[in-house]
Design a protein around this motif. Structure first.
Motif, PDB file in Angstrom:
ATOM      1  N   PRO A  20       0.798  -1.235   0.000  1.00  0.00           N
ATOM      2  CA  PRO A  20       0.000   0.000   0.000  1.00  0.00           C
ATOM      3  C   PRO A  20       0.830   1.284   0.000  1.00  0.00           C
ATOM      4  O   PRO A  20       0.356   2.324  -0.467  1.00  0.00           O
ATOM      5  CB  PRO A  20      -0.831  -0.119   1.282  1.00  0.00           C
ATOM      6  CG  PRO A  20      -0.977  -1.592   1.492  1.00  0.00           C
ATOM      7  CD  PRO A  20       0.340  -2.174   1.052  1.00  0.00           C
ATOM      8  N   ASP A  21       2.070   1.217   0.503  1.00  0.00           N
ATOM      9  CA  ASP A  21       2.916   2.417   0.505  1.00  0.00           C
ATOM     10  C   ASP A  21       3.723   2.550  -0.783  1.00  0.00           C
ATOM     11  O   ASP A  21       4.636   3.368  -0.878  1.00  0.00           O
ATOM     12  CB  ASP A  21       3.850   2.420   1.715  1.00  0.00           C
ATOM     13  CG  ASP A  21       4.875   1.273   1.680  1.00  0.00           C
ATOM     14  OD1 ASP A  21       4.812   0.431   0.753  1.00  0.00           O
ATOM     15  OD2 ASP A  21       5.720   1.217   2.588  1.00  0.00           O
ATOM     16  N   PHE A  22       3.388   1.727  -1.791  1.00  0.00           N
ATOM     17  CA  PHE A  22       4.000   1.754  -3.128  1.00  0.00           C
ATOM     18  C   PHE A  22       5.422   1.198  -3.156  1.00  0.00           C
ATOM     19  O   PHE A  22       6.128   1.366  -4.148  1.00  0.00           O
ATOM     20  CB  PHE A  22       3.970   3.174  -3.729  1.00  0.00           C
ATOM     21  CG  PHE A  22       2.622   3.814  -3.704  1.00  0.00           C
ATOM     22  CD1 PHE A  22       1.593   3.322  -4.497  1.00  0.00           C
ATOM     23  CD2 PHE A  22       2.360   4.887  -2.867  1.00  0.00           C
ATOM     24  CE1 PHE A  22       0.334   3.900  -4.466  1.00  0.00           C
ATOM     25  CE2 PHE A  22       1.106   5.469  -2.830  1.00  0.00           C
ATOM     26  CZ  PHE A  22       0.082   4.973  -3.632  1.00  0.00           C
ATOM     27  N   SER A  23       5.842   0.536  -2.103  1.00  0.00           N
ATOM     28  CA  SER A  23       7.112  -0.177  -2.133  1.00  0.00           C
ATOM     29  C   SER A  23       6.874  -1.588  -2.675  1.00  0.00           C
ATOM     30  O   SER A  23       5.746  -2.065  -2.740  1.00  0.00           O
ATOM     31  CB  SER A  23       7.731  -0.246  -0.730  1.00  0.00           C
ATOM     32  OG  SER A  23       6.892  -0.966   0.151  1.00  0.00           O
ATOM     33  N   ILE A  24       7.955  -2.243  -3.068  1.00  0.00           N
ATOM     34  CA  ILE A  24       7.848  -3.577  -3.651  1.00  0.00           C
ATOM     35  C   ILE A  24       7.554  -4.605  -2.563  1.00  0.00           C
ATOM     36  O   ILE A  24       8.184  -4.602  -1.505  1.00  0.00           O
ATOM     37  CB  ILE A  24       9.139  -3.937  -4.407  1.00  0.00           C
ATOM     38  CG1 ILE A  24       9.370  -2.958  -5.562  1.00  0.00           C
ATOM     39  CG2 ILE A  24       9.084  -5.375  -4.936  1.00  0.00           C
ATOM     40  CD1 ILE A  24      10.731  -3.078  -6.220  1.00  0.00           C
ATOM     41  N   GLY A  74       9.046  -1.513 -14.896  1.00  0.00           N
ATOM     42  CA  GLY A  74      10.433  -1.190 -15.198  1.00  0.00           C
ATOM     43  C   GLY A  74      10.706   0.294 -15.401  1.00  0.00           C
ATOM     44  O   GLY A  74      11.652   0.842 -14.819  1.00  0.00           O
ATOM     45  N   PRO A  75       9.877   0.994 -16.215  1.00  0.00           N
ATOM     46  CA  PRO A  75      10.144   2.410 -16.447  1.00  0.00           C
ATOM     47  C   PRO A  75      10.029   3.279 -15.198  1.00  0.00           C
ATOM     48  O   PRO A  75      10.518   4.409 -15.189  1.00  0.00           O
ATOM     49  CB  PRO A  75       9.086   2.801 -17.481  1.00  0.00           C
ATOM     50  CG  PRO A  75       8.734   1.523 -18.177  1.00  0.00           C
ATOM     51  CD  PRO A  75       8.808   0.484 -17.103  1.00  0.00           C
ATOM     52  N   SER A  76       9.363   2.772 -14.158  1.00  0.00           N
ATOM     53  CA  SER A  76       9.146   3.567 -12.945  1.00  0.00           C
ATOM     54  C   SER A  76      10.114   3.233 -11.826  1.00  0.00           C
ATOM     55  O   SER A  76      10.127   3.931 -10.804  1.00  0.00           O
ATOM     56  CB  SER A  76       7.709   3.359 -12.438  1.00  0.00           C
ATOM     57  OG  SER A  76       6.761   3.713 -13.417  1.00  0.00           O
TER      58      SER A  76
END
Length: 239
Positions: free
Chosen positions: A19-23, A52-54
Protein backbone atom coordinates in the motif's frame (compact mmCIF):
# COMPACT_ATOMS: atom_id res chain seq x y z
CA UNK A 1 24.91 -16.59 -24.45
CA UNK A 2 21.69 -17.98 -23.04
CA UNK A 3 20.82 -21.22 -24.77
CA UNK A 4 17.10 -20.70 -25.21
CA UNK A 5 15.42 -20.10 -28.57
CA UNK A 6 12.97 -17.22 -28.73
CA UNK A 7 9.72 -19.12 -29.13
CA UNK A 8 6.87 -20.25 -26.93
CA UNK A 9 5.76 -17.99 -24.10
CA UNK A 10 8.02 -15.51 -22.34
CA UNK A 11 6.07 -14.39 -19.30
CA UNK A 12 6.31 -10.72 -18.30
CA UNK A 13 5.04 -10.74 -14.70
CA UNK A 14 3.54 -7.81 -12.87
CA UNK A 15 5.32 -6.46 -9.79
CA UNK A 16 3.53 -6.94 -6.45
CA UNK A 17 3.36 -3.69 -4.49
CA UNK A 18 2.48 -2.77 -0.93
CA UNK A 19 0.00 0.00 0.00
CA UNK A 20 2.92 2.42 0.51
CA UNK A 21 4.00 1.75 -3.13
CA UNK A 22 7.11 -0.18 -2.13
CA UNK A 23 7.85 -3.58 -3.65
CA UNK A 24 6.27 -6.56 -1.92
CA UNK A 25 9.32 -8.81 -1.92
CA UNK A 26 7.60 -11.67 -0.11
CA UNK A 27 4.79 -11.85 -2.66
CA UNK A 28 7.26 -11.43 -5.52
CA UNK A 29 9.16 -14.53 -4.43
CA UNK A 30 6.11 -16.79 -4.23
CA UNK A 31 4.63 -15.34 -7.42
CA UNK A 32 7.78 -15.80 -9.54
CA UNK A 33 8.20 -19.31 -8.16
CA UNK A 34 4.62 -20.10 -9.31
CA UNK A 35 5.30 -18.77 -12.83
CA UNK A 36 8.65 -20.57 -13.13
CA UNK A 37 7.05 -23.88 -12.13
CA UNK A 38 4.87 -23.65 -15.25
CA UNK A 39 7.99 -23.68 -17.44
CA UNK A 40 7.56 -20.72 -19.76
CA UNK A 41 10.38 -20.21 -22.27
CA UNK A 42 11.71 -17.42 -20.05
CA UNK A 43 10.64 -14.81 -17.52
CA UNK A 44 11.10 -11.13 -18.38
CA UNK A 45 11.35 -8.57 -15.59
CA UNK A 46 11.89 -4.80 -15.67
CA UNK A 47 9.37 -4.62 -18.48
CA UNK A 48 6.28 -2.40 -18.62
CA UNK A 49 4.19 -4.94 -16.71
CA UNK A 50 6.69 -5.06 -13.85
CA UNK A 51 6.96 -1.26 -13.63
CA UNK A 52 10.43 -1.19 -15.20
CA UNK A 53 10.14 2.41 -16.45
CA UNK A 54 9.15 3.57 -12.95
CA UNK A 55 11.79 1.73 -10.91
CA UNK A 56 15.09 3.13 -9.72
CA UNK A 57 18.19 1.31 -10.95
CA UNK A 58 18.85 -0.25 -7.57
CA UNK A 59 15.26 -1.53 -7.49
CA UNK A 60 15.62 -3.10 -10.95
CA UNK A 61 18.81 -4.83 -9.88
CA UNK A 62 17.19 -6.13 -6.69
CA UNK A 63 14.22 -7.42 -8.71
CA UNK A 64 16.68 -9.39 -10.85
CA UNK A 65 18.55 -10.70 -7.83
CA UNK A 66 15.40 -11.90 -6.09
CA UNK A 67 13.94 -13.46 -9.25
CA UNK A 68 17.19 -15.20 -10.15
CA UNK A 69 17.40 -16.66 -6.66
CA UNK A 70 13.82 -17.93 -6.82
CA UNK A 71 14.02 -19.26 -10.38
CA UNK A 72 17.23 -21.13 -9.58
CA UNK A 73 18.06 -21.75 -13.24
CA UNK A 74 14.70 -23.37 -14.06
CA UNK A 75 14.12 -20.90 -16.91
CA UNK A 76 16.19 -18.03 -18.34
CA UNK A 77 15.78 -14.57 -16.84
CA UNK A 78 15.39 -11.64 -19.26
CA UNK A 79 15.57 -7.98 -18.27
CA UNK A 80 14.22 -4.97 -20.04
CA UNK A 81 16.94 -2.43 -20.82
CA UNK A 82 15.58 1.09 -20.53
CA UNK A 83 18.02 3.92 -21.23
CA UNK A 84 18.05 7.33 -22.85
CA UNK A 85 21.39 7.21 -24.65
CA UNK A 86 23.70 4.71 -26.32
CA UNK A 87 26.47 5.17 -23.76
CA UNK A 88 24.00 4.87 -20.92
CA UNK A 89 22.45 1.74 -22.45
CA UNK A 90 25.81 -0.04 -22.68
CA UNK A 91 26.73 0.90 -19.12
CA UNK A 92 23.33 -0.10 -17.74
CA UNK A 93 23.25 -3.28 -19.82
CA UNK A 94 26.47 -4.43 -18.17
CA UNK A 95 25.03 -3.72 -14.73
CA UNK A 96 21.94 -5.77 -15.56
CA UNK A 97 24.17 -8.56 -16.84
CA UNK A 98 26.16 -8.52 -13.59
CA UNK A 99 22.86 -8.49 -11.72
CA UNK A 100 21.71 -11.76 -13.29
CA UNK A 101 20.09 -10.94 -16.63
CA UNK A 102 20.69 -13.67 -19.22
CA UNK A 103 19.19 -11.68 -22.11
CA UNK A 104 18.00 -8.13 -22.67
CA UNK A 105 14.78 -6.75 -24.15
CA UNK A 106 15.87 -3.47 -25.69
CA UNK A 107 13.42 -0.63 -25.13
CA UNK A 108 13.72 2.24 -27.63
CA UNK A 109 15.61 5.19 -26.14
CA UNK A 110 12.91 7.79 -25.67
CA UNK A 111 12.53 10.56 -26.66
CA UNK A 112 15.25 9.97 -29.27
CA UNK A 113 13.24 7.23 -31.01
CA UNK A 114 9.88 8.94 -30.57
CA UNK A 115 7.70 8.97 -33.68
CA UNK A 116 8.32 7.68 -37.18
CA UNK A 117 10.22 7.24 -39.30
CA UNK A 118 13.32 6.61 -37.21
CA UNK A 119 16.38 6.26 -39.49
CA UNK A 120 17.47 2.67 -39.95
CA UNK A 121 21.10 3.64 -39.30
CA UNK A 122 20.15 5.02 -35.89
CA UNK A 123 18.24 1.89 -34.84
CA UNK A 124 21.02 -0.39 -36.07
CA UNK A 125 23.78 1.61 -34.40
CA UNK A 126 21.98 1.61 -31.04
CA UNK A 127 21.49 -2.16 -31.00
CA UNK A 128 24.97 -2.85 -32.37
CA UNK A 129 26.61 -0.77 -29.66
CA UNK A 130 24.73 -2.69 -26.95
CA UNK A 131 25.56 -6.01 -28.61
CA UNK A 132 29.27 -5.19 -28.80
CA UNK A 133 29.41 -3.57 -25.38
CA UNK A 134 27.36 -6.08 -23.36
CA UNK A 135 27.35 -9.34 -25.33
CA UNK A 136 24.06 -10.80 -24.09
CA UNK A 137 21.30 -12.16 -26.36
CA UNK A 138 19.00 -9.28 -27.29
CA UNK A 139 15.33 -8.93 -28.14
CA UNK A 140 14.41 -5.85 -30.18
CA UNK A 141 11.11 -4.13 -29.37
CA UNK A 142 8.67 -2.94 -32.03
CA UNK A 143 6.22 -0.40 -30.61
CA UNK A 144 2.89 0.89 -31.99
CA UNK A 145 3.55 3.32 -34.83
CA UNK A 146 2.13 6.26 -32.88
CA UNK A 147 4.89 5.87 -30.30
CA UNK A 148 7.68 4.49 -32.49
CA UNK A 149 9.74 2.94 -33.65
CA UNK A 150 8.32 0.30 -35.92
CA UNK A 151 10.84 -1.62 -37.97
CA UNK A 152 10.38 -1.64 -41.75
CA UNK A 153 11.77 -4.71 -43.54
CA UNK A 154 15.15 -3.15 -44.29
CA UNK A 155 15.64 -2.25 -40.62
CA UNK A 156 14.75 -5.75 -39.42
CA UNK A 157 17.16 -7.17 -42.00
CA UNK A 158 19.95 -4.99 -40.61
CA UNK A 159 19.17 -5.96 -37.03
CA UNK A 160 19.35 -9.62 -38.04
CA UNK A 161 22.98 -9.08 -39.05
CA UNK A 162 23.81 -8.52 -35.35
CA UNK A 163 24.51 -12.02 -33.94
CA UNK A 164 23.28 -11.14 -30.44
CA UNK A 165 19.80 -10.19 -31.72
CA UNK A 166 17.75 -13.37 -31.27
CA UNK A 167 14.34 -11.92 -32.05
CA UNK A 168 11.76 -9.20 -31.86
CA UNK A 169 8.87 -8.38 -29.56
CA UNK A 170 6.27 -7.38 -32.14
CA UNK A 171 3.99 -5.04 -30.18
CA UNK A 172 2.68 -2.86 -32.99
CA UNK A 173 -0.94 -3.79 -32.21
CA UNK A 174 -1.39 -3.68 -36.00
CA UNK A 175 -2.29 -6.88 -37.85
CA UNK A 176 -0.93 -5.62 -41.17
CA UNK A 177 2.40 -4.72 -39.58
CA UNK A 178 2.49 -8.08 -37.80
CA UNK A 179 2.03 -9.96 -41.08
CA UNK A 180 4.73 -7.82 -42.75
CA UNK A 181 7.16 -8.48 -39.90
CA UNK A 182 6.55 -12.25 -39.98
CA UNK A 183 7.08 -12.34 -43.76
CA UNK A 184 10.31 -10.36 -43.45
CA UNK A 185 11.63 -12.64 -40.70
CA UNK A 186 10.88 -15.75 -42.75
CA UNK A 187 13.03 -14.43 -45.60
CA UNK A 188 16.05 -13.69 -43.41
CA UNK A 189 19.22 -15.80 -43.72
CA UNK A 190 18.97 -16.84 -40.06
CA UNK A 191 16.11 -17.50 -37.66
CA UNK A 192 14.74 -14.65 -35.57
CA UNK A 193 12.00 -15.39 -33.07
CA UNK A 194 9.01 -13.12 -33.63
CA UNK A 195 7.04 -12.82 -30.39
CA UNK A 196 3.74 -11.02 -30.28
CA UNK A 197 3.23 -8.43 -27.60
CA UNK A 198 -0.17 -7.37 -28.88
CA UNK A 199 -2.58 -8.37 -26.12
CA UNK A 200 -5.63 -7.77 -28.32
CA UNK A 201 -4.91 -10.63 -30.74
CA UNK A 202 -2.50 -13.08 -29.12
CA UNK A 203 -3.85 -16.30 -30.60
CA UNK A 204 -4.42 -14.72 -33.99
CA UNK A 205 -0.85 -13.42 -34.09
CA UNK A 206 0.48 -16.93 -33.47
CA UNK A 207 -1.83 -18.36 -36.14
CA UNK A 208 -0.44 -15.69 -38.50
CA UNK A 209 3.04 -17.02 -37.80
CA UNK A 210 4.47 -15.48 -34.63
CA UNK A 211 6.70 -17.93 -32.78
CA UNK A 212 5.00 -17.19 -29.48
CA UNK A 213 4.44 -14.23 -27.18
CA UNK A 214 6.48 -12.04 -24.88
CA UNK A 215 3.61 -10.57 -23.00
CA UNK A 216 2.16 -9.31 -19.75
CA UNK A 217 -0.97 -11.39 -20.30
CA UNK A 218 1.14 -14.37 -19.24
CA UNK A 219 1.46 -12.88 -15.76
CA UNK A 220 -1.63 -14.88 -14.72
CA UNK A 221 -2.65 -16.98 -17.73
CA UNK A 222 0.80 -18.55 -18.02
CA UNK A 223 -0.25 -22.18 -18.45
CA UNK A 224 -3.15 -21.31 -20.74
CA UNK A 225 -0.90 -19.33 -23.09
CA UNK A 226 1.76 -22.06 -23.08
CA UNK A 227 -0.92 -24.56 -24.07
CA UNK A 228 -2.29 -22.18 -26.70
CA UNK A 229 1.12 -21.71 -28.32
CA UNK A 230 1.81 -25.45 -28.37
CA UNK A 231 -1.53 -26.16 -29.99
CA UNK A 232 -1.03 -23.45 -32.63
CA UNK A 233 2.47 -24.75 -33.40
CA UNK A 234 0.99 -28.25 -33.82
CA UNK A 235 -1.89 -26.80 -35.89
CA UNK A 236 -4.26 -28.35 -33.40
CA UNK A 237 -7.11 -25.91 -33.73
CA UNK A 238 -9.72 -28.28 -32.30
CA UNK A 239 -8.16 -29.86 -29.18
Amino acid sequence: MASFQLQGIVAAPVLPMLPDFSIDWTSLRSYIRWIAQQKPTAIAMNMDASEGPSLEHDEQLEVLRVCKDVIGGAVPLVSGLIAGSTQGAVRWGNELKAGGAEALAIFPPFPTFLGNPVPSDMIYAYHKAIADGVGLPMIAFQFPKAFGPDFPPETLERLASIPQVIGLKEASFDTTKTVETIATARALPRKLGIMTGSDTFICEAMVMGCDGALIGFACTATAALIDMQRKVAAKDFVG
